[in-house]
Design a protein around this motif. Sequence first.
Motif: not given
Length: 434
Positions: A151-165
């Motif tokens: 879950k620490g990867k949530l903040q990485s610019d290498n990943y698409y944002k996937m935080r909304s619910k």
Amino acid sequence: MYEMNVEDRGKLTSNRTFLVKNITKTMNVVDKLMEDGTITDDLKQDIEAKLTDNDKNRKLLDIIPRRGPKAFKAFLNALVKTDNAFSAEQLSPGAGAIYKVSMTSSEKGMVSPEEEKPQNQHSEIILPKKWPTEQDFVKDFIVKTCSHSEKGKLQSDNYYKMRSKPRGRVLMFNNFVAVAHKVEEEDGLWKEKLQMRDGTEKDEQSLRRLFEQLHFDVEVKKDRKVEQMRSDIAEEKAHRFHKDADCFILVFLSHGSTEGIYGTDGNVLTTDEVKSSLNNKNFGSMTNKPKLIFIQACCADTYDKGANVADNMAKDMSDARKSMSALNLNDPKLENVDEADSKVEKSPSDADMFIANATTQDNVSFRNTKFGSWFIQALVYIFRNYACQTDLLDMLTLVNKLVSEGRASDRDRNIAVAVSVFESTLRHKLHFFP
């Protein structure tokens, strides 16, 4: 008898629509509740008197809040022990792990050995040696959740944002009664050839459970003509929800051709048209966000007989399922525009898209009439086990591998095989972070 507490009652109320649609084998749940005295025989008869499963579920949900403060936990326990752990998790995350401790093997139903491993633990990726196997087409499942480090990867610019619910919406087309193609009769007239897609209801159910546990809203449209599918997609794109969403997923379960997806009217919605309608130019509220398309349909009617890897390939025929029938599709186009000194920030029209097909161009795909299609069930198997630890492209490579393990027979009783395929213009890694 004391009333159920307000918080538990609220969970039942806010999830009522979901529970009505997703609880299976309602009377088994009722029997479990009778064992601990939560429900009486008179109440059981009231539930049993309802004609449809949905009505039985509604009646059960009317009764549970009136059965005292312990009824909520008893209900969770009954759900888990009757192959409804998915619904229990919806009501109370973690319920599956809490209540399955006391379950026997027979109560678990078809649960794969991989699912017995603790959640939040990176498991070695080991795929089934054969596909499909009845053991892996589970009745119910719980998607494994991410470890803290993942879950620490949530903040990485290498990943698409996937935080909304919810993360986004899933629009699913399931054409059970579909026109495979049109045939010319002796009098020169064209007649539609209808084929029932037995097993597609299993694909729909499995995908709904998967994506809802991955925090998506799911809407299913059934038995749609091509113009209806066009209209549904246009209406979906206009949904204000997408402005704040992180991802959009479109699923087709139907017959197919080299050009695209058949509607129930025998016309074809081309893959190119679908991709164009969802690109960054034409789907403004999802610009720069991932748009995923999954297609379970044939790409024509050719059976892939495979390459001879070893002489002992023939012995696999004894394991081939004889109840398979076929379907899938795909075809892309590229455009390049190079404008060096533009001051306006722009995104490539076709960027941020991903499309996966059940089979390669010109070939059939395979669907088990009882358990579902090789491709969709492989996708569900991989996602529920490994979305917690790897990204989309890696998972679809595993799906390709799993589908390729399948063995069926063609019209002449020869061995037939298949492999799924995907193409991607994603610019970041896509991790679902379940």
